[in-house]
Design a protein around this motif. Structure first.
Motif, short mmCIF file in Angstrom:
data_model
loop_
_atom_site.label_atom_id
_atom_site.label_comp_id
_atom_site.label_asym_id
_atom_site.label_seq_id
_atom_site.Cartn_x
_atom_site.Cartn_y
_atom_site.Cartn_z
N ILE A 1 35.23 5.85 -0.92
CA ILE A 1 34.83 6.25 0.42
C ILE A 1 34.72 7.76 0.40
O ILE A 1 35.64 8.45 -0.07
CB ILE A 1 35.87 5.83 1.49
N ALA A 2 33.60 8.31 0.87
CA ALA A 2 33.42 9.76 0.97
C ALA A 2 33.42 10.14 2.45
O ALA A 2 32.59 9.65 3.23
CB ALA A 2 32.10 10.18 0.32
N GLY A 3 34.38 10.98 2.85
CA GLY A 3 34.51 11.38 4.23
C GLY A 3 33.92 12.75 4.48
O GLY A 3 34.10 13.67 3.67
N SER B 1 26.84 21.82 -4.13
CA SER B 1 26.62 22.00 -2.70
C SER B 1 25.17 21.73 -2.32
O SER B 1 24.28 21.73 -3.18
CB SER B 1 27.02 23.41 -2.25
N VAL B 2 24.96 21.49 -1.04
CA VAL B 2 23.64 21.26 -0.47
C VAL B 2 23.57 22.06 0.83
O VAL B 2 24.52 22.06 1.61
CB VAL B 2 23.42 19.76 -0.17
N GLU C 1 29.79 20.66 0.43
CA GLU C 1 29.99 20.56 -1.01
C GLU C 1 31.00 19.48 -1.35
O GLU C 1 31.75 19.00 -0.49
CB GLU C 1 30.42 21.90 -1.58
N ILE C 2 30.98 19.12 -2.63
CA ILE C 2 31.89 18.15 -3.18
C ILE C 2 32.33 18.67 -4.55
O ILE C 2 31.56 19.36 -5.23
CB ILE C 2 31.22 16.76 -3.29
N ALA D 1 24.87 14.92 3.17
CA ALA D 1 25.86 14.22 2.34
C ALA D 1 25.18 13.21 1.44
O ALA D 1 25.55 13.08 0.26
CB ALA D 1 26.89 13.54 3.23
N CYS D 2 24.18 12.51 1.95
CA CYS D 2 23.42 11.57 1.12
C CYS D 2 22.74 12.30 -0.03
O CYS D 2 22.77 11.84 -1.18
CB CYS D 2 22.40 10.82 1.96
#
Length: 190
Positions: A71-73, A108-109, A121-122, A149-150
């Motif tokens: 799950i990505a929050g 990042s986006v 970012e992730i 996020a997508c």
């Protein structure tokens, strides 16, 4: 001759949706005149409403996606629902944050907001290519953050299964912005 009222059983999910809907609070003219703000803080405060929210997400995911890896929050309210849902499913939870909030190497986006630009970012090791990921947040309005996020997870070659939110503001058409990814909202308002 009298007729008896037919008793139609209410499903457990309908009961839970009613609990969640009943906990959402409305604030007219916030943050500016003409806006009706839907506040999820009471959902988090009320254990039965919060539990019903997680139950509904869990039920939806179990019925539709037999294999989920993560799950990505989304920062920050996705952090309220995502970890509890991930724990219920026995899977991991990862953070998608505003730029500059995560340590170590990140991807990042940038995306557009109605008043400028923002970045999310992730961490580079948060999602492996091919992992099946569900994205979660509290609300979908214009869809900019969810779409970003997508894009971020797509760049990591993740398999995005669905985007989940508690509330969708349908008049803002945010779900169109995240196509072709599936989308599910517990509650919808104009």
């Amino acid at each position: 001759m009298t007729s008896e009222a037919t008793c139609v059983p209410v499903s457990m999910n309908e009961e839970k949706l009613a609990v969640v809907r009943g906990a959402v609070r409305e604030f007219p003219d916030f943050p500016s005149p003409g806006i009706l703000f839907r506040d999820i803080a009471p959902v988090c405060k009320d254990p039965s409403a919060f539990s019903a929210t997680i139950d509904l997400f869990e039920s939806y995911l179990r019925e539709n996606f037999p294999k989920i890896d993560l799950i990505a929050g989304l920062d920050s309210r996705g952090f309220l629902f995502g970890p509890a849902l991930a724990q219920r499913l026995g899977i991991g939870f990862v953070l998608i944050r505003k730029k500059g909030k995560l340590p170590g190497p990140t991807h990042s986006v940038s995306y557009s907001l109605e008043y400028g630009k923002a970045d999310i970012e992730i961490q580079t090791d948060a999602v492996d290519p091919g992992q099946k990921v569900v994205i979660i947040d509290d609300l979908l309005a214009t869809g900019g953050t969810m779409a970003a996020a997508c894009e971020l997870l797509q760049r990591r070659n993740a398999d995005i299964l669905v985007c989940l939110v508690v509330i969708e503001l349908t008049s803002l058409k945010g779900a169109e912005k995240i196509k072709p990814y599936p989308f599910h909202a517990l509650l919808q308002y104009e």
